[in-house]
Design a protein around this motif. Sequence first.
Motif, mmCIF file in Angstrom:
data_model
loop_
_atom_site.group_PDB
_atom_site.id
_atom_site.type_symbol
_atom_site.label_atom_id
_atom_site.label_comp_id
_atom_site.label_asym_id
_atom_site.label_seq_id
_atom_site.Cartn_x
_atom_site.Cartn_y
_atom_site.Cartn_z
ATOM 1 N N ASP A 162 3.540 -22.502 -12.484
ATOM 2 C CA ASP A 162 2.875 -21.343 -12.096
ATOM 3 C C ASP A 162 3.223 -21.178 -10.312
ATOM 4 O O ASP A 162 1.400 -20.733 -10.130
ATOM 5 N N ALA A 163 4.208 -21.143 -9.791
ATOM 6 C CA ALA A 163 3.714 -20.966 -8.132
ATOM 7 C C ALA A 163 4.607 -19.447 -8.227
ATOM 8 O O ALA A 163 6.139 -19.386 -8.615
ATOM 9 N N ALA A 164 4.058 -18.883 -7.363
ATOM 10 C CA ALA A 164 4.515 -17.080 -6.875
ATOM 11 C C ALA A 164 6.163 -17.526 -6.073
ATOM 12 O O ALA A 164 5.127 -18.001 -5.054
ATOM 13 N N ASP A 165 6.501 -17.533 -5.987
ATOM 14 C CA ASP A 165 7.724 -16.876 -4.368
ATOM 15 C C ASP A 165 7.062 -16.705 -2.932
ATOM 16 O O ASP A 165 6.953 -15.508 -3.793
ATOM 17 N N ILE A 166 6.460 -17.279 -2.275
ATOM 18 C CA ILE A 166 7.040 -16.635 -1.040
ATOM 19 C C ILE A 166 7.175 -15.447 -0.524
ATOM 20 O O ILE A 166 6.582 -14.390 0.210
ATOM 21 N N ARG A 167 8.517 -15.399 -1.126
ATOM 22 C CA ARG A 167 9.080 -14.071 -0.734
ATOM 23 C C ARG A 167 9.037 -12.724 -1.533
ATOM 24 O O ARG A 167 8.587 -11.592 -0.800
ATOM 25 N N TRP A 168 7.725 -12.756 -2.689
ATOM 26 C CA TRP A 168 7.231 -12.347 -3.189
ATOM 27 C C TRP A 168 5.895 -11.477 -3.380
ATOM 28 O O TRP A 168 5.499 -10.801 -3.629
ATOM 29 N N ALA A 169 5.215 -12.209 -2.330
ATOM 30 C CA ALA A 169 3.867 -12.438 -2.188
ATOM 31 C C ALA A 169 2.872 -11.125 -2.416
ATOM 32 O O ALA A 169 2.268 -10.893 -1.945
ATOM 33 N N ALA A 170 3.813 -10.415 -0.789
ATOM 34 C CA ALA A 170 3.447 -8.911 -0.069
ATOM 35 C C ALA A 170 3.365 -7.885 -1.772
ATOM 36 O O ALA A 170 2.085 -7.432 -1.838
ATOM 37 N N LEU A 171 4.436 -8.042 -2.336
ATOM 38 C CA LEU A 171 4.334 -7.097 -3.849
ATOM 39 C C LEU A 171 3.405 -7.587 -4.456
ATOM 40 O O LEU A 171 3.212 -6.875 -5.813
ATOM 41 N N GLN A 172 2.894 -8.895 -5.084
ATOM 42 C CA GLN A 172 1.920 -9.559 -6.125
ATOM 43 C C GLN A 172 1.320 -8.687 -5.375
ATOM 44 O O GLN A 172 0.671 -8.394 -6.884
ATOM 45 N N GLY A 173 0.252 -9.011 -4.698
ATOM 46 C CA GLY A 173 -1.015 -7.823 -4.249
ATOM 47 C C GLY A 173 -0.752 -6.619 -4.672
ATOM 48 O O GLY A 173 -2.137 -6.227 -4.607
ATOM 49 N N LEU A 174 0.711 -6.268 -4.133
ATOM 50 C CA LEU A 174 1.221 -4.363 -5.159
ATOM 51 C C LEU A 174 0.348 -4.332 -6.547
ATOM 52 O O LEU A 174 -0.248 -3.534 -7.096
ATOM 53 N N ALA A 175 1.087 -4.905 -7.134
ATOM 54 C CA ALA A 175 0.978 -5.588 -8.442
ATOM 55 C C ALA A 175 -0.086 -5.230 -9.252
ATOM 56 O O ALA A 175 -0.426 -4.964 -10.456
ATOM 57 N N ASP A 176 -1.393 -5.823 -8.204
ATOM 58 C CA ASP A 176 -2.338 -6.796 -9.453
ATOM 59 C C ASP A 176 -3.429 -5.341 -9.302
ATOM 60 O O ASP A 176 -4.419 -4.879 -9.389
ATOM 61 N N THR A 177 -2.999 -4.388 -7.764
ATOM 62 C CA THR A 177 -4.115 -3.007 -7.791
ATOM 63 C C THR A 177 -3.616 -2.488 -8.393
ATOM 64 O O THR A 177 -4.447 -1.594 -9.164
ATOM 65 N N LEU A 178 -2.332 -2.238 -9.314
ATOM 66 C CA LEU A 178 -2.276 -0.946 -10.123
ATOM 67 C C LEU A 178 -2.278 -1.774 -11.465
ATOM 68 O O LEU A 178 -2.665 -0.645 -12.454
ATOM 69 N N GLN A 179 -2.522 -2.735 -11.473
ATOM 70 C CA GLN A 179 -3.290 -3.626 -12.695
ATOM 71 C C GLN A 179 -5.253 -3.078 -12.928
ATOM 72 O O GLN A 179 -5.219 -2.807 -13.981
ATOM 73 N N ASP A 180 -5.801 -2.881 -11.786
ATOM 74 C CA ASP A 180 -6.624 -3.137 -11.900
ATOM 75 C C ASP A 180 -7.069 -1.269 -11.763
ATOM 76 O O ASP A 180 -8.533 -0.166 -12.221
ATOM 77 N N GLY A 181 -5.862 -0.653 -12.329
ATOM 78 C CA GLY A 181 -6.463 0.906 -12.353
ATOM 79 C C GLY A 181 -5.509 1.910 -11.867
ATOM 80 O O GLY A 181 -6.175 3.407 -11.871
ATOM 81 N N GLU A 182 -5.599 1.826 -10.456
ATOM 82 C CA GLU A 182 -4.664 2.543 -9.248
ATOM 83 C C GLU A 182 -3.452 3.265 -10.186
ATOM 84 O O GLU A 182 -2.689 2.560 -9.757
ATOM 85 N N LYS A 183 -3.063 4.315 -9.972
ATOM 86 C CA LYS A 183 -1.954 5.167 -10.246
ATOM 87 C C LYS A 183 -0.747 5.271 -9.591
ATOM 88 O O LYS A 183 -1.939 6.136 -8.876
ATOM 89 N N ASP A 184 0.488 5.071 -9.407
ATOM 90 C CA ASP A 184 0.767 5.700 -8.330
ATOM 91 C C ASP A 184 1.190 7.237 -8.756
ATOM 92 O O ASP A 184 1.376 7.875 -10.005
ATOM 93 N N ASN A 185 1.223 7.935 -7.565
ATOM 94 C CA ASN A 185 1.679 9.625 -7.873
ATOM 95 C C ASN A 185 0.697 10.134 -8.429
ATOM 96 O O ASN A 185 0.629 11.165 -9.047
ATOM 97 N N ALA A 186 -1.175 9.704 -8.436
ATOM 98 C CA ALA A 186 -1.897 10.504 -9.314
ATOM 99 C C ALA A 186 -2.427 11.176 -8.332
ATOM 100 O O ALA A 186 -2.505 11.366 -6.865
ATOM 101 N N PRO A 187 -3.512 12.702 -8.441
ATOM 102 C CA PRO A 187 -3.844 13.223 -7.896
ATOM 103 C C PRO A 187 -5.083 12.878 -6.890
ATOM 104 O O PRO A 187 -5.780 11.993 -7.901
#
Length: 197
Positions: A162-187
């Motif tokens: 399960d190796a992450a592609d380094i070209r997508w590493a920055a987006l992986q951090g964003l996906a992790d924060t979304l999974q932690d409960g933060e929703k995009d476009n929330a008040p």
Amino acid sequence: MFDTRELGRRPGAMKKVSRTAPAPADLGLAGVIGVPQGAPVELDLRLESVMEGVLVTGTAHAPVTGECVRCLEPIERELDTDFQELYSYPDAGERFGGESAEADGDEEETLFLEDDLFALEPVLRDAVVLALPLQPVCREDCPGLCSECGARLADDPDHHHDAADIRWAALQGLADTLQDGEKDNAPRASGDDPQEK
């Protein structure tokens, strides 16, 4: 070395010879596959006297060893190869009113009998090398080795990393924060209206 004196330069004369000889050094493709030095090479030859010399037709049977180019496992096989070569009499060009192969500009190497003897090793070497596979494999569907860790894939067909592609590493951090409960476009807590993105 093989002796042709029994043929006596009589066109049409024939002799069959069977012999087992030890393999010379470096009979094969260096470092990949070949006949081990000293291994028994079984030769079945037919010597035929013709006008220009002696036509040698034969087969060679020998064991070959090497490594699979995909997984590096040892390979052991038996090789059968056929060959045919004309060994010319040293005076053949003069006897038939022709010129020698060198004077003719013939690029193909002519082999000659020396004192009615001929050496088979150059012909055998050419026949064996041409019969060997350039990229030997232990089996046709060999999957090879894992490019990450070098594990043999035939031993574990489900092997993966399960190796992450380094070209997508920055987006992986964003996906992790979304999974932690933060929703995009929330008040926001400050009460500002969310902006469309």
